[in-house]
Structures are given as C-alpha cells and as structure tokens.
Enzyme design. Structure first.
Site, mmCIF file in Angstrom:
data_model
loop_
_atom_site.group_PDB
_atom_site.id
_atom_site.type_symbol
_atom_site.label_atom_id
_atom_site.label_comp_id
_atom_site.label_asym_id
_atom_site.label_seq_id
_atom_site.Cartn_x
_atom_site.Cartn_y
_atom_site.Cartn_z
ATOM 1 N N ASP A 478 0.833 -1.489 -0.234
ATOM 2 C CA ASP A 478 -0.501 0.094 -0.160
ATOM 3 C C ASP A 478 1.196 1.688 0.050
ATOM 4 O OD1 ASP A 478 -2.457 1.687 0.810
ATOM 5 O OD2 ASP A 478 -3.026 0.155 1.847
ATOM 6 N N ASP A 548 -10.323 2.066 -3.230
ATOM 7 C CA ASP A 548 -11.077 1.874 -1.801
ATOM 8 C C ASP A 548 -12.762 1.815 -1.524
ATOM 9 O OD1 ASP A 548 -8.660 1.343 -0.511
ATOM 10 O OD2 ASP A 548 -8.038 3.172 0.649
#
Length: 729
Positions: A478, A548
C-alpha cells in the site's frame, strides 16, 4: 512485422501486426513524422508532406521559406529552432542557453527488445516477437546525443517508444524537459479521451472534442494518482466501442507525468507524453545518460474495444511477470473492513475458519499487525510484530490459518514512515523534506526518501525479514499519501528537482529486489485503492487494488473505466458489508458478488456476522467463480452497455477458442414502464451454436450478435444483476 529503411527515400517504415508507422530523414537531416495508422504495404509516391511559405514561421535555411519546423511534423520536437509549439525535449547549457538543434546521425535495426535500465517496460521472451529501431540524433554544439528507441511487436498493433539522452561534451547539461515521445498529426478532428477521478472515484471516462490550444492531464503528486491516469487517446468523431480509429498512449511510469494535446494554428495536433517537467530538472554530467520511461502506443481501426483488448493481452503477457503472470488468482478474505485496527489472533482465526467453510482460499491480514499500531498515528517503518495483538507472533498466526487449508497474506506500507516510530526517532532525515520547512503530514505519516540508497536497503531488509520468516503467499503493498515538501537530505542544491524521479527509480529497485527474492508470492499493489494503478507498477506486481470504494454501483464505473487500458486479471474487486462503508448504499449480496466476480474476487467484511442466507450466497459465488475464473481472468473482455451513458451496464468474457462466454448485466434503478431490453453480444463465432444455460436454449453466434439475449422482465427493484453462461454445443 518488421522495420524497413529505404536508403534512397530516407524513409523508415515500421510494421506491427496491422499497423504502420513511418518517418523520414528530411532536408538537412531533420527526422520528421509521416504516418501512423492502418497497415500499408509500402510508401511509394504518397509522401504526405507538403511545404508552404507560412507567415511568422521561421526558416532554418533562409534560402527555403517553405520549410519551417513550426509547420513540419516531427519525431522528437525541441525548443528554440523555429518550432513554437510545446517541445518534447529541452536542456540548458552552462552558458544559460536552452536551444538545441538535433539532427539525424545514424540508426540500427535489431531483432528483439532491450531492457530499459532501472525502469519497467514491456518485454519479449524471444527475439522473433519484436524488432527494434534505434535512431541517434546529435547536436554537436551542445555536445548532446539523443537515442530514440522504437519497438514493433509482431502479434500486437503496438509500438513502444522511449528516449535516452547522453552528454557527449565536457560541460554539465541540465535537462529541463525529457518527455518520452511526441507524435504530430496533420489534423485535429479528434475526440480526446482520458480517465480522470478522485479517491473512491477512480478512472471515470471523459471524452471531449479537441480544441485549439493546449489540453492535457498531469500529476504533480509524486504518483500517477487517483486524479488522472497516465493514459490518453485520440479517437475519430465516429469511433465507438466497435468501429473507427483510435490512437492511444499509455506511459509505463508511476510518478509525476504529463500527457498533452496541442492543436496549432493550422489544425495540426501534437501529442506529448512523459515525465512531468513541472518541478523537474536533471543534472547530466559528461558521459552521463538519462533514460526516459516507455510509452506504449496502440492503434485500432476497430474502436475502443479492440484498443482495450490489445492493451489487455500485451500487458497480461509481456508486461506482467513472475510465477503468477499466467496463474489463476485466489479468492481472498481481507480483514480491513471487518476489524480495522481492532483485532487479535483469535478474531483473525475466527474469520479464517468462516472463510474456509465458504470456499475462500486466502486470508489477508491488513493494517495494524506491526510495531505498536493500534490506529493510524504510529509505527509505519517499524516492520516487526505487534506483540500485544499477536503474542505468539506472526508465524504462529500464519501457520494456524494454514491448518484450515488457507494461504496467508499480509499488508505492508513500505514507502511511509510515522513520526511516532522507532525508525523516525533514529533517522528523522530519512523522510522527504526541505530544511526549515514544515513536514506536512497526511494520514499522520510522512514519505520515506526512496531516492536514498540507505533507505531502500533498510526497507528491503525489514520486509525481507518478515517474508522469509513467515509462510506468506500474498502481499498487499500500500501507499497512502502523496508527496509534499519534496526534497532529499543527500542531494546537492542543484539536484533537488531530481528527487521525485529518483524516488521512483528507488521504488522500482526495491520492488525488483523484493519480488525477485520472493518469486512465489503474489504481490498486489495499492495506493489508497486505485491511486497508482499504472503500467509501471504492473511490471512488478501483476494486480492492483482497484479502489478503496467497494460499493457495487460505484464499482461499475470504476471497473468499466479501468478496463479501457488495464486487463481484468489486474483488478482486485471485493464484496464488502452493507451499508457500504464509503457511500453507505445498501445493495444485495448477489449484486455485490456479480460486480466483484468481474475482477479478482475477494471479500472484505466480517464473515462471522453473515446470515445463513448470505453464507449460502457466498458459497455459490466462490464455487461459481472457481469454475469460471480462468475465463474471467484471462478471457477476452467486451464492453456492451456503459454505466456512463445510462442506467444499465453489461460486459462479457469469452475464451480464445470462442467456445464459452459469461455475460454480466447490471441495472442500477428500477423505473416504471421500463422498456424490454435485449443485449447484443460480441466476440462469439457467428458460425457456432451456443447453449445459454439459464434458458436451455440454443442460439447461433450470429443470432446472439445481431438479435441478442432478452433481459428477463421479472428482474425487479433497484440494484439488480443477472449472469448468463454460454457454451458451444
């Protein structure tokens, strides 16, 4: 496929699968652009160049007022020598001047394709797959050489381009602008297509007519970004999914970029694409070389759909690498939206047990397992186990998960550092920063300075220590903030504007090292979801967390837009809880499953809280996906109905043999007196006969293409989906 140079006419003709690209050495060794488009056998007497005396367009040779670089289509445009359009290239000499005059010097034609030093790029597995042309341009006054590299693929309508800039002189040069390519079109009647967005709303499709002047997209965020993707295309006005010409450009790079169209006074269009020159410069010492990233240029005369399938196949086969390139990807459960930071080993084991019972194959432990990470205010950079949460260690937890015949995966954010961390307390100068300026935080974190070798080596060491001591088969990598106060403690003042690009080179080095050390781990990239979904990262990590935002309705547009360039197998797509955590919408688990099954299927919710009915639905989804995931992940993808144009979305997958297909249909809102809908299919063999599972009816491929499948009229209510499985009989 091949590259031919006509010595007499001084014309290069590059032939890809069904496309041609041509250029000419003109006048006093200027390299000019002739053609890019549908394949032609040869260039005879159809040279499209015409010359005319144009007022206020200067002439390199005063004896020829018909010739100006301002009106001539060029291959690699430069500044200060009668061309007033935005250049691809600009340098500054030590005397302060910024003018160059590059001319053709030599060329070579080679079988195969070379690697780009330090940068990701497409590749070949044998030299017969492609041919490469290197053209050397020189400016003796500046002591400068530029090597333009073109590769044509035998099996794709693709040409890749890049440039290498070398200082052959005795003085330093400063690169101010080093784009990877430009293409000059002698017309402007195009639509400009790109993929704008935001966090949770990535890669929305935008199409508008070209206009006089400049229009373009860029990132100055230190990443390719949620806001713009490094892709643009020019399409004819009548181009659709299935018909018409399109010229597409995708930069294989993950940092600051610029992609721009300029329509000049004579309705010519210049496309330039590459590293963003804003806040960029590069000191080029004697004998130094600067390599630009690669641009993948795709031509289609069969619409946007064929353009996309060309990108998909090339990227699946000749950009992505490693053991997972051709492997079916596992169904996973990620604990993030189930627990966020609040978990312990027992809770993780409960979710894993539930996942195994539902047919899930991989458990992924997300943020919060390391340092003293109980929220997002600490511990990034401290890649050791959080002992209060996991007192028996990470290895013990992974082995417990494996006892349920599930693989174990782990989340990292290696590029970031928390102020509240042991690493920051020991090395406060290891973050990007500028002396005497605030260190702006985002999500309570700073960005590690990956332009520094010592920082890169420390992260390689820490991450490798975890991956070598714990049975891990998957990593989610990430990156949750963009760059501010971009500066490096190690670079001298005249090289500070190199920091952002040196960061990318460092990141690519770290990714290359770690993915090479651990070839059997599936790496998935992420940047707050889809904030770094680009071809550069796909070279190292064959899939990316698409967004997301896990809301099924939002994902219709996100996944549809992403598919314009990137293959389905590269898209992570999960079923999450409702009300959705990002937009608070409630959709059925069936709808959520059908959208998520249109990518790499996963789940991101607390499986222990599902109802009996929901568990049965998940079991059906995982069984269905396992049966058909090869088709979904590696089949040809066709867009049928666009979520950007109406209330319905549809797409299909078909295998290479055209013997099997899956068709997905989605309707957002119910409406009164709705019309009856038939969906015309694509990609099937018109001469074959197909059984439609849901109806038990046999149709010809031509009938499915021209008449279509009827959407069941008994689909009722908002947020509905339907899937047909079609197989040859």
């Amino acid at each position: 496929m091949g590259i031919h140079f006509d010595e007499q006419k001084k014309i290069f003709h590059l032939s890809a699968k069904d496309a041609s690209y041509a250029m000419e050495i003109l006048k006093e060794n200027y390299l000019v652009h002739l053609y890019w488009g549908k394949k032609v056998q040869a260039f005879g007497n159809s040279n499209p160049l015409q010359f005319l005396d144009r007022a206020f367009s200067g002439n390199p040779n005063k004896e020829d007022r018909t010739f100006s670089l301002d009106t001539t289509p060029q291959e690699y445009s430069q500044y200060g020598n009668t061309d007033f359009r935005k250049p691809a290239f600009q340098i500054q000499l030590e005397n302060g001047s910024t003018i160059t005059d590059l001319r053709y010097k030599s060329h070579e034609i080679k079988q195969g394709k070379e690697k780009l030093p330090g940068l990701p790029a497409t590749y070949v597995e044998n030299n017969q797959e492609a041919e490469t042309l290197n053209i050397l341009l020189e400016d003796p006054v500046a002591g400068l050489e530029v090597k333009l590299t073109y590769t044509v693929f035998a099996d794709y309508n693709v040409i890749t381009r890049s440039a290498a800039i070398t200082n052959k002189g005795a003085e330093n040069l400063k690169i101010l602008r080093a784009l990877s390519a430009n293409v000059d079109f002698r017309e402007a009647d195009f639509d400009f297509i790109h993929l704008p967005g935001a966090w949770g709303k990535e890669r929305q499709i935008e199409r508008q007519a070209l206009r006089p002047g400049l229009q373009g997209i860029e990132s100055v965020r230190g990443a390719s970004s949620h806001q713009h993707n490094p892709f643009i295309a020019l399409a004819r006005k009548n181009t659709t999914e299935d018909f018409g010409e399109v010229f597409a450009f995708n930069l294989v790079y993950s940092g600051n970029f610029l992609a721009q169209a300029e329509v000049d006074q004579f309705q010519n269009t210049r496309i330039t694409i590459g590293i963003n020159p804003f806040d960029f410069s590069w000191k080029l010492g004697p004998s130094d070389t600067f390599q630009t990233p690669e641009v993948v240029m795709t031509y289609s005369d069969q619409g946007l759909g064929e353009m996309s399938r060309t990108f998909h196949e090339l990227y699946r086969n000749r950009l992505c690498r490693g053991s997972y390139r051709d492997k079916e990807r596992p169904i996973l459960i990620n604990n993030w939206e189930a627990t966020y930071f609040d978990f312990n080993a027992e809770k993780i084991e409960e979710i894993a047990v539930a996942g195994k019972e539902l047919g899930i194959e991989l458990f992924v432990l997300d943020d919060g397992w390391f340092g003293k990470r109980d929220n997002d205010t600490s511990s990034l950079g401290d890649w050791f186990v959080h002992e209060e949460k996991l007192p028996n260690g990470l290895k013990d937890l992974a082995e417990r998960v494996e006892t349920y015949d599930m693989n174990f995966g782990l989340w990292f954010e290696p590029e970031m550092i928390s102020v509240d961390s042991d690493l920051y307390r020991e090395h406060p100068d290891w973050c990007l920063h500028v002396p005497n300026r605030r260190k702006s935080e985002s999500r309570n974190q700073l960005v590690l300075d990956f332009s520094r070798e010592d920082v890169c080596e420390e992260i390689i060491k820490q991450v490798s220590a975890i991956l070598s001591s714990v049975p891990i088969s998957y990593v989610k990598w990430d990156m949750n903030r963009h760059m501010t106060e971009i500066g490096s403690a190690l670079l001298p003042s005249d090289q500070q504007r190199e920091t952002a690009h040196r960061y990318m080179l460092g990141l690519y080095k770290v990714m290359e090292e770690i993915t090479t050390r651990f070839p059997n781990i599936l790496f998935e990239s992420c940047s707050g979801g889809g904030g770094r979904f680009d071809a550069g990262i796909l070279y190292y990590m064959p899939q990316t967390w698409t967004s997301d935002n896990t809301d099924a309705i939002s994902r219709l547009k996100i996944q549809y837009g992403t598919s314009l360039v990137y293959p389905i197998v590269s898209m992570g797509s999960h079923v999450s809880a409702v009300p959705n955590h990002q937009v608070h919408r409630i959709t059925s688990i069936e709808m959520r499953g059908d959208v998520a099954m249109s990518g790499n299927l996963g789940y991101e919710l607390d499986l222990t809280k599902l109802t009996g009915e929901e568990k049965e639905a998940v079991k059906e989804q995982t069984a269905f996906y396992k049966k058909h995931r090869k088709l979904i992940q590696f089949g040809d993808f066709y867009r049928l109905l666009s979520p950007f144009e109406g209330n319905e979305t549809a797409w299909l997958f078909v295998n290479k043999e055209k013997t099997e297909s899956l068709v997905f249909y989605f309707r957002v809102l119910a409406e009164p007196a709705a019309p009856l809908r038939s969906i015309r299919l694509k990609g099937l063999d018109a001469k074959k006969k197909y059984l439609v599972d849901n109806t038990e009816q046999v149709h010809g491929g031509d009938e499915l293409a021209y008449v279509g499948l009827s959407v069941p009229h008994d689909i009722q209510g908002d947020f509905q989906s339907y899937v047909w499985h079609i197989k040859e009989v």
